[in-house]
Design a protein around this motif. Structure first.
Motif, PDB file in Angstrom:
ATOM      1  N   ILE A  86       0.654  -1.001  -0.086  1.00 38.75           N
ATOM      2  CA  ILE A  86       0.060   0.117  -0.061  1.00 38.75           C
ATOM      3  C   ILE A  86       0.942   1.204  -0.019  1.00 38.75           C
ATOM      4  O   ILE A  86       1.743   1.462   0.888  1.00 38.75           O
ATOM      5  CB  ILE A  86      -1.068   0.028   1.243  1.00 38.75           C
ATOM      6  CG1 ILE A  86      -2.017  -1.010   1.218  1.00 38.75           C
ATOM      7  CG2 ILE A  86      -1.472   1.384   1.342  1.00 38.75           C
ATOM      8  CD1 ILE A  86      -2.702  -1.128   2.395  1.00 38.75           C
ATOM      9  N   VAL A  87       0.545   2.081  -0.929  1.00 44.38           N
ATOM     10  CA  VAL A  87       1.075   3.349  -0.949  1.00 44.38           C
ATOM     11  C   VAL A  87       0.129   4.449  -0.673  1.00 44.38           C
ATOM     12  O   VAL A  87      -0.864   4.673  -1.161  1.00 44.38           O
ATOM     13  CB  VAL A  87       1.873   3.869  -2.277  1.00 44.38           C
ATOM     14  CG1 VAL A  87       2.437   5.099  -2.170  1.00 44.38           C
ATOM     15  CG2 VAL A  87       3.044   2.713  -2.864  1.00 44.38           C
ATOM     16  N   PHE A  88       0.484   5.117   0.491  1.00 46.57           N
ATOM     17  CA  PHE A  88      -0.503   6.133   1.077  1.00 46.57           C
ATOM     18  C   PHE A  88      -0.663   7.225   0.524  1.00 46.57           C
ATOM     19  O   PHE A  88       0.785   7.779   0.087  1.00 46.57           O
ATOM     20  CB  PHE A  88      -0.699   6.533   2.606  1.00 46.57           C
ATOM     21  CG  PHE A  88      -1.260   5.354   3.354  1.00 46.57           C
ATOM     22  CD1 PHE A  88      -2.742   5.216   3.532  1.00 46.57           C
ATOM     23  CD2 PHE A  88      -0.303   4.431   4.274  1.00 46.57           C
ATOM     24  CE1 PHE A  88      -3.196   4.389   4.356  1.00 46.57           C
ATOM     25  CE2 PHE A  88      -1.075   3.494   4.813  1.00 46.57           C
ATOM     26  CZ  PHE A  88      -2.511   3.580   5.061  1.00 46.57           C
ATOM     27  N   GLY A 138       1.407   0.419   6.133  1.00 52.16           N
ATOM     28  CA  GLY A 138       1.303   0.804   4.636  1.00 52.16           C
ATOM     29  C   GLY A 138       3.153   0.642   4.359  1.00 52.16           C
ATOM     30  O   GLY A 138       4.054   0.635   5.218  1.00 52.16           O
ATOM     31  N   ASP A 139       3.261   0.521   3.196  1.00 47.57           N
ATOM     32  CA  ASP A 139       4.704   0.460   2.488  1.00 47.57           C
ATOM     33  C   ASP A 139       5.325   1.907   2.219  1.00 47.57           C
ATOM     34  O   ASP A 139       6.505   1.749   2.231  1.00 47.57           O
ATOM     35  CB  ASP A 139       4.553  -0.375   1.318  1.00 47.57           C
ATOM     36  CG  ASP A 139       4.404  -1.914   1.656  1.00 47.57           C
ATOM     37  OD1 ASP A 139       5.182  -2.591   2.299  1.00 47.57           O
ATOM     38  OD2 ASP A 139       3.002  -2.417   1.764  1.00 47.57           O
ATOM     39  N   ASP A 140       4.670   2.785   1.735  1.00 50.40           N
ATOM     40  CA  ASP A 140       5.069   4.141   1.292  1.00 50.40           C
ATOM     41  C   ASP A 140       4.087   5.090   1.517  1.00 50.40           C
ATOM     42  O   ASP A 140       2.984   4.952   2.010  1.00 50.40           O
ATOM     43  CB  ASP A 140       5.645   4.119  -0.092  1.00 50.40           C
ATOM     44  CG  ASP A 140       6.893   4.935  -0.077  1.00 50.40           C
ATOM     45  OD1 ASP A 140       7.216   5.804   0.649  1.00 50.40           O
ATOM     46  OD2 ASP A 140       7.662   4.679  -1.092  1.00 50.40           O
ATOM     47  N   TYR A 141       4.420   6.411   1.446  1.00 48.71           N
ATOM     48  CA  TYR A 141       3.707   7.786   1.850  1.00 48.71           C
ATOM     49  C   TYR A 141       4.068   8.806   1.100  1.00 48.71           C
ATOM     50  O   TYR A 141       5.108   9.150   0.772  1.00 48.71           O
ATOM     51  CB  TYR A 141       3.961   8.040   3.369  1.00 48.71           C
ATOM     52  CG  TYR A 141       2.555   8.600   3.904  1.00 48.71           C
ATOM     53  CD1 TYR A 141       2.433  10.060   3.712  1.00 48.71           C
ATOM     54  CD2 TYR A 141       1.849   7.825   4.830  1.00 48.71           C
ATOM     55  CE1 TYR A 141       1.238  10.835   4.333  1.00 48.71           C
ATOM     56  CE2 TYR A 141       0.768   8.601   5.317  1.00 48.71           C
ATOM     57  CZ  TYR A 141       0.538   9.899   5.292  1.00 48.71           C
ATOM     58  OH  TYR A 141      -0.490  10.476   5.499  1.00 48.71           O
ATOM     59  N   LEU A 142       3.165   9.409   0.418  1.00 51.02           N
ATOM     60  CA  LEU A 142       3.283  10.401  -0.607  1.00 51.02           C
ATOM     61  C   LEU A 142       2.332  11.462  -0.030  1.00 51.02           C
ATOM     62  O   LEU A 142       1.223  11.256   0.018  1.00 51.02           O
ATOM     63  CB  LEU A 142       3.146  10.253  -2.021  1.00 51.02           C
ATOM     64  CG  LEU A 142       4.116   9.428  -2.796  1.00 51.02           C
ATOM     65  CD1 LEU A 142       3.577   8.945  -4.152  1.00 51.02           C
ATOM     66  CD2 LEU A 142       5.323  10.299  -2.932  1.00 51.02           C
ATOM     67  N   LEU A 171       6.315   2.858  -6.591  1.00 51.83           N
ATOM     68  CA  LEU A 171       5.481   1.663  -6.891  1.00 51.83           C
ATOM     69  C   LEU A 171       6.367   0.483  -7.537  1.00 51.83           C
ATOM     70  O   LEU A 171       6.431  -0.733  -7.063  1.00 51.83           O
ATOM     71  CB  LEU A 171       4.437   1.716  -7.455  1.00 51.83           C
ATOM     72  CG  LEU A 171       3.121   0.766  -7.410  1.00 51.83           C
ATOM     73  CD1 LEU A 171       2.630   0.573  -5.944  1.00 51.83           C
ATOM     74  CD2 LEU A 171       2.127   1.307  -8.285  1.00 51.83           C
ATOM     75  N   ARG A 172       7.245   1.058  -8.277  1.00 52.50           N
ATOM     76  CA  ARG A 172       7.965  -0.118  -8.971  1.00 52.50           C
ATOM     77  C   ARG A 172       9.073  -0.595  -8.046  1.00 52.50           C
ATOM     78  O   ARG A 172       9.363  -1.592  -8.143  1.00 52.50           O
ATOM     79  CB  ARG A 172       8.533   0.461 -10.347  1.00 52.50           C
ATOM     80  CG  ARG A 172       7.879   0.645 -11.649  1.00 52.50           C
ATOM     81  CD  ARG A 172       8.461   1.555 -12.515  1.00 52.50           C
ATOM     82  NE  ARG A 172       8.018   1.339 -13.732  1.00 52.50           N
ATOM     83  CZ  ARG A 172       8.573   2.312 -15.032  1.00 52.50           C
ATOM     84  NH1 ARG A 172       9.310   3.078 -14.854  1.00 52.50           N
ATOM     85  NH2 ARG A 172       7.897   1.844 -16.136  1.00 52.50           N
TER      86      ARG A 172
END
Length: 233
Positions: free
Chosen positions: A80-82, A100-104, A117-118
């Motif tokens: 999951i990218v937030f 969550g795996d990442d956050y923008l 994502l890649r």
């Protein structure tokens, strides 16, 4: 359209942002399914089993944090990218703590979203890697599987990547900037607090089997004996 990279579910209630995300993800070779509210997004993720989810935090009916909470409680560890308009550290940390795996933070570059994502998916499907054992902890990097005393421990993609990086060189100390660069792909993302949150999550999940040591004023590493602790410098 080439959809060989798999399907991404985008849950975003702002049509303009959703359209841009769809466009750039499709150009990168992903299939894209868009939902406008949290409840519909959760249902779509359960139904479609995507390779990843791009999840807005502020959503109608069910916010992104609750969607993530529901998926992780079900044992669904899809990356999951937030994405959020709120630049509040509390929101960011809560999202990461829930899995969550990442956050923008909006506004963001759609190209950066694709790169993030890649990166997550590339680490998940990379070339065969070794099996490492540290005490009761066993890390199978090929199957991306972690066990403690033979019991599987559920980790997010980013938690797994961080653990694998730390155990790749027992006795070596990695600075937070080095870990941000090698695991997240850029040294300035979220500051050192992002690393601290993920380390805390790993220690909580691995319990007494955690090999992670803290070197005050420097960063983190793993002990050669596989025992967790804190090294005072």
């Amino acid at each position: 359209m080439d959809q060989a990279r798999g399907l991404v579910v985008v849950v975003e209630d702002e049509p303009a942002i959703a359209d841009v995300e769809r466009l750039y993800l499709a150009r990168a070779g992903f299939g894209v399914h868009v939902e406008r509210d949290g409840a519909a997004g959760l249902a779509a993720i359960r139904r479609l089993r995507p390779v990843a989810v791009v999840l807005d935090v502020g959503l109608p009916s069910l916010d992104g944090i609750e969607v993530c909470r529901a998926l992780r409680a079900e044992g669904d560890w899809t990356p999951i990218v937030f994405v959020t308009a709120r630049d509040d550290e509390v929101d960011r940390i809560l999202g990461l703590e829930l899995g969550g795996d990442d956050y923008l933070t909006k506004p963001f570059s759609p190209r950066e979203l694709v790169v993030r994502l890649r990166g997550i998916l590339r680490r998940q499907h990379g070339p065969p890697a070794p099996v490492r054992e540290l005490g009761a902890l066993r890390i199978d990097e090929t199957r991306r599987r972690v066990t403690v005393h033979g019991e599987v421990v559920a980790l997010t993609a980013t938690e797994f990547d961080l653990l694998a990086r730390l155990v790749s060189a027992p006795g070596r100390v990695f600075t937070r900037e080095q870990l941000l660069s090698s695991v997240w792909g850029q040294a300035d993302y979220g500051g050192g607090r992002t690393v601290d949150v993920h380390v805390a999550q790993l220690r909580a999940k691995l319990g007494d089997a955690s090999p992670i040591v803290t070197v005050r004023g420097v960063g983190y590493g793993t002990s050669e004996s596989g025992r967790s602790g804190e090294v005072v410098t």
